[in-house]
Design a protein around this motif. Structure first.
Motif, PDB file in Angstrom:
ATOM      1  N   PRO A 256       0.673  -1.378  -0.047  1.00 32.80           N
ATOM      2  CA  PRO A 256      -0.189   0.002   0.054  1.00 32.80           C
ATOM      3  C   PRO A 256       0.820   1.378  -0.107  1.00 32.80           C
ATOM      4  N   VAL A 257       0.284   2.413  -0.500  1.00 34.66           N
ATOM      5  CA  VAL A 257       0.958   3.469  -0.827  1.00 34.66           C
ATOM      6  C   VAL A 257      -0.349   4.442  -0.073  1.00 34.66           C
ATOM      7  N   SER A 258      -0.059   5.537   0.969  1.00 34.15           N
ATOM      8  CA  SER A 258      -1.115   6.068   1.537  1.00 34.15           C
ATOM      9  C   SER A 258      -0.458   7.370   1.848  1.00 34.15           C
ATOM     10  N   TYR A 259      -1.627   8.271   2.139  1.00 34.62           N
ATOM     11  CA  TYR A 259      -1.196   9.812   2.494  1.00 34.62           C
ATOM     12  C   TYR A 259      -2.525  10.256   3.147  1.00 34.62           C
ATOM     13  N   ARG A 260      -2.535  10.829   4.176  1.00 37.97           N
ATOM     14  CA  ARG A 260      -3.543  11.298   5.178  1.00 37.97           C
ATOM     15  C   ARG A 260      -3.080  12.866   5.318  1.00 37.97           C
ATOM     16  N   VAL A 261      -4.177  13.668   5.294  1.00 37.72           N
ATOM     17  CA  VAL A 261      -4.229  14.694   6.223  1.00 37.72           C
ATOM     18  C   VAL A 261      -4.824  14.723   7.637  1.00 37.72           C
ATOM     19  N   GLU A 267     -11.138  14.008  13.463  1.00 31.91           N
ATOM     20  CA  GLU A 267      -9.827  14.794  13.503  1.00 31.91           C
ATOM     21  C   GLU A 267      -9.747  15.914  12.182  1.00 31.91           C
ATOM     22  N   PHE A 268     -10.496  15.615  11.371  1.00 28.55           N
ATOM     23  CA  PHE A 268     -10.694  16.443  10.088  1.00 28.55           C
ATOM     24  C   PHE A 268     -11.603  17.555  10.500  1.00 28.55           C
ATOM     25  N   MET A 269     -12.518  17.413  11.227  1.00 26.83           N
ATOM     26  CA  MET A 269     -13.577  18.312  11.445  1.00 26.83           C
ATOM     27  C   MET A 269     -12.839  19.171  12.574  1.00 26.83           C
ATOM     28  N   ASP A 270     -12.003  18.633  13.396  1.00 29.41           N
ATOM     29  CA  ASP A 270     -11.388  19.660  14.377  1.00 29.41           C
ATOM     30  C   ASP A 270     -10.387  20.513  13.868  1.00 29.41           C
ATOM     31  N   LEU A 271      -9.756  19.912  12.793  1.00 29.96           N
ATOM     32  CA  LEU A 271      -8.988  20.873  11.791  1.00 29.96           C
ATOM     33  C   LEU A 271      -9.708  22.228  11.483  1.00 29.96           C
ATOM     34  N   LEU A 272     -10.964  21.705  10.759  1.00 32.75           N
ATOM     35  CA  LEU A 272     -11.706  22.953  10.330  1.00 32.75           C
ATOM     36  C   LEU A 272     -12.212  23.894  11.555  1.00 32.75           C
ATOM     37  N   GLU A 273     -12.535  23.334  12.534  1.00 39.33           N
ATOM     38  CA  GLU A 273     -13.000  24.108  13.579  1.00 39.33           C
ATOM     39  C   GLU A 273     -11.891  25.113  14.116  1.00 39.33           C
ATOM     40  N   ILE A 302     -10.382   5.715  -0.353  1.00 37.35           N
ATOM     41  CA  ILE A 302     -10.542   7.201  -0.076  1.00 37.35           C
ATOM     42  C   ILE A 302     -11.134   7.067   1.333  1.00 37.35           C
ATOM     43  N   GLY A 303     -10.798   7.770   2.244  1.00 40.44           N
ATOM     44  CA  GLY A 303     -11.482   8.119   3.485  1.00 40.44           C
ATOM     45  C   GLY A 303     -12.156   9.569   3.319  1.00 40.44           C
ATOM     46  N   TYR A 304     -13.585   9.492   3.713  1.00 39.91           N
ATOM     47  CA  TYR A 304     -14.121  10.738   3.549  1.00 39.91           C
ATOM     48  C   TYR A 304     -15.542  10.564   4.398  1.00 39.91           C
ATOM     49  N   SER A 305     -16.452  11.450   4.546  1.00 39.92           N
ATOM     50  CA  SER A 305     -17.431  11.705   5.435  1.00 39.92           C
ATOM     51  C   SER A 305     -18.788  10.933   4.471  1.00 39.92           C
ATOM     52  N   TRP A 306     -19.454  10.105   5.329  1.00 37.46           N
ATOM     53  CA  TRP A 306     -20.663   9.464   4.878  1.00 37.46           C
ATOM     54  C   TRP A 306     -21.708  10.624   4.751  1.00 37.46           C
ATOM     55  N   TYR A 307     -21.841  11.703   5.548  1.00 42.46           N
ATOM     56  CA  TYR A 307     -22.567  12.755   5.416  1.00 42.46           C
ATOM     57  C   TYR A 307     -22.543  13.350   4.014  1.00 42.46           C
ATOM     58  N   ILE A 308     -21.544  13.259   3.172  1.00 41.67           N
ATOM     59  CA  ILE A 308     -21.698  13.667   1.842  1.00 41.67           C
ATOM     60  C   ILE A 308     -22.958  12.988   1.227  1.00 41.67           C
ATOM     61  N   LEU A 309     -22.950  11.841   1.499  1.00 38.31           N
ATOM     62  CA  LEU A 309     -23.954  11.032   0.702  1.00 38.31           C
ATOM     63  C   LEU A 309     -25.399  11.128   1.077  1.00 38.31           C
ATOM     64  N   ALA A 374     -14.439  18.778   0.110  1.00 40.47           N
ATOM     65  CA  ALA A 374     -14.902  19.206   1.442  1.00 40.47           C
ATOM     66  C   ALA A 374     -14.597  18.228   2.602  1.00 40.47           C
ATOM     67  N   THR A 375     -14.532  17.061   2.331  1.00 37.72           N
ATOM     68  CA  THR A 375     -14.431  16.187   3.555  1.00 37.72           C
ATOM     69  C   THR A 375     -13.066  14.919   3.231  1.00 37.72           C
ATOM     70  N   LEU A 376     -12.450  15.072   2.009  1.00 37.41           N
ATOM     71  CA  LEU A 376     -11.427  13.955   2.002  1.00 37.41           C
ATOM     72  C   LEU A 376     -10.348  14.097   2.634  1.00 37.41           C
ATOM     73  N   TYR A 377      -9.952  12.868   3.463  1.00 32.54           N
ATOM     74  CA  TYR A 377      -8.997  13.126   4.396  1.00 32.54           C
ATOM     75  C   TYR A 377      -7.794  11.899   4.248  1.00 32.54           C
ATOM     76  N   SER A 378      -7.991  11.048   3.338  1.00 34.07           N
ATOM     77  CA  SER A 378      -7.072  10.130   3.063  1.00 34.07           C
ATOM     78  C   SER A 378      -7.289   9.330   1.679  1.00 34.07           C
ATOM     79  N   VAL A 379      -6.074   8.696   1.405  1.00 33.33           N
ATOM     80  CA  VAL A 379      -6.010   7.853  -0.365  1.00 33.33           C
ATOM     81  C   VAL A 379      -5.048   6.824   0.246  1.00 33.33           C
ATOM     82  N   ILE A 380      -5.481   5.907  -0.412  1.00 29.84           N
ATOM     83  CA  ILE A 380      -4.541   4.561  -0.245  1.00 29.84           C
ATOM     84  C   ILE A 380      -4.817   3.720  -1.920  1.00 29.84           C
TER      85      ILE A 380
END
Length: 383
Positions: A256-261, A267-273, A302-309, A374-380
């Motif tokens: 695997p190759v991965s990258y996360r913010v 934690e993503f929401m905490d960054l926004l707040e 990808i890691g993202y928010s279910w609330y997009i959907l 708006a919510t993407l935080y990881s890619v693998i």
């Protein structure tokens, strides 16, 4: 013997051989590995791309019936909370050309001995481990971040079917151990629904077995995922998996190759707040990684928010809703890029947000680049 009779018998024998051999691979695994650290760039013009996943036969819970059109819908996680395993299974299935079991992916993620990775003889895996010397600590961290469901589990015992969440890159790396298990051997459609009676019986028997438990096959995981009673249940599950899975070696190493913010959506929401959202360069890098994987015949996760959907239920106590999906296509509409994600929740398109539901077809949804940003935080992806 007449020629026509001989031909019929040969035809029947050939058909029998095909049936006994099991499912035919949808595609041959690409033997080539992608570079470990390429220069990522967005696809110019957002050129159309489509990744084919091997079809899976969805055994339906409660019987032996097979979904008549299995390729029409993704394998669904049901009431489980292990979307990471379903997305990782899609990613691995596409890489090896076979539909593998998400429940087997989750089992290895939670309980496989990560120290055994260093004993594998594949030099490419050894090189990957040398390049990531902290992999044992990373796997331990990801296991300790797992949640334990309270429902029907007042003692918060870490039973396998009560564990929630996981990390896709760690799960993919651990899946190098012991070979592949097909979805048809360990059916995962609707989560644990095929094994409801098994877990009820295992928990009932654990009352007797637990006091005499010694070191068992769960001993290589973290303390959070162990208890005397849970060890008895999880050991029984591991033996059931071993009994069912007709394993075969992977045709390629899973690197695997991965990258996360952020580690997760909360934690993503905490960054926004905090007023420190991921920068444009970070988001560009993640989308460039998605483009790179698609352009090189890989299905990224990808890691993202279910609330997009789907809109959050006001009564839902969870402000964040981590979700994981495999990206299977790209297109350009109205001058803007869209990516098609394969949802594994089994949710109906009609229940999704207005605008989203119109871009949804049997669990596969086209999301705009703006929606992902708006919510993407990881890619693998897998090399």
């Amino acid at each position: 013997m007449p020629t026509t009779t001989r031909a019929r018998r040969l035809g029947r024998l050939a058909l029998l051989a095909i049936l006994l051999a099991g499912p035919v691979d949808a595609q041959a695994a690409d033997p080539n590995l992608l570079p470990a650290a390429p220069a990522y760039a967005r696809n110019p013009g957002c050129a159309p791309a489509r990744i084919a996943l091997p079809p899976a036969t969805h055994a339906l819970p409660g019987g032996v019936a097979i979904s008549p059109r299995p390729a029409d819908i993704p394998v669904g996680q049901g009431d489980s909370a292990i979307c990471f395993a379903y997305a990782t299974a899609d990613m691995i299935s596409q890489r090896v050309g076979r539909a593998i079991s998400p429940l087997d992916v989750a089992t290895k993620f939670y309980f496989a001995d990560p120290a055994r990775l260093a004993t594998l003889r594949d030099g490419r895996i050894a090189a990957h481990l040398r390049a990531h010397p902290h992999y044992l600590a990373d796997i331990a961290w990801s296991r300790n971040a797992v949640d334990i469901a309270k429902e029907h589990n007042p003692g918060l015992e870490p039973y396998f079917d009560r564990l929630e969440g996981g990390e896709e890159d760690a799960a993919a790396l651990l899946y190098n151990l012991d070979g592949l298990c097909d979805e048809r051997d360990l059916p995962s459609h609707e989560g644990y629904a095929h094994f409801t009676r098994f877990f009820l019986a295992a928990r009932y028997g654990a009352v007797v077995r637990a006091p005499r438990m010694c070191f068992r096959s769960t001993g290589a995981t973290v303390d959070k995922l162990r208890s005397r009673r849970a060890d008895a249940v999880n050991d029984a599950w591991l033996r059931e998996v071993a009994r069912r899975c007709r394993r075969r070696p992977s045709p390629v190493p899973l690197l695997p190759v991965s990258y996360r913010v952020a580690a997760n959506q909360l934690e993503f929401m905490d960054l926004l707040e905090a007023g420190t959202p991921p920068g444009r360069a970070q988001l560009d890098r993640m989308l460039a990684m998605v483009d790179y994987a698609l352009d090189h015949g890989r299905a990224p996760t990808i890691g993202y928010s279910w609330y997009i959907l789907e809109e959050r239920d006001p009564k839902d106590p969870d402000l964040a809703a981590d979700h994981s999906s495999t990206v299977i296509a790209r297109r350009k509409v109205g001058g803007r890029c869209q990516y098609r994600v394969q949802d594994n929740t089994g949710e109906y398109c009609a229940r999704m947000r207005p605008g989203i539901r119109e871009r949804c077809d049997n669990g596969r949804i086209w999301l705009t680049e703006a929606e992902l940003r708006a919510t993407l935080y990881s890619v693998i992806y897998l090399r």
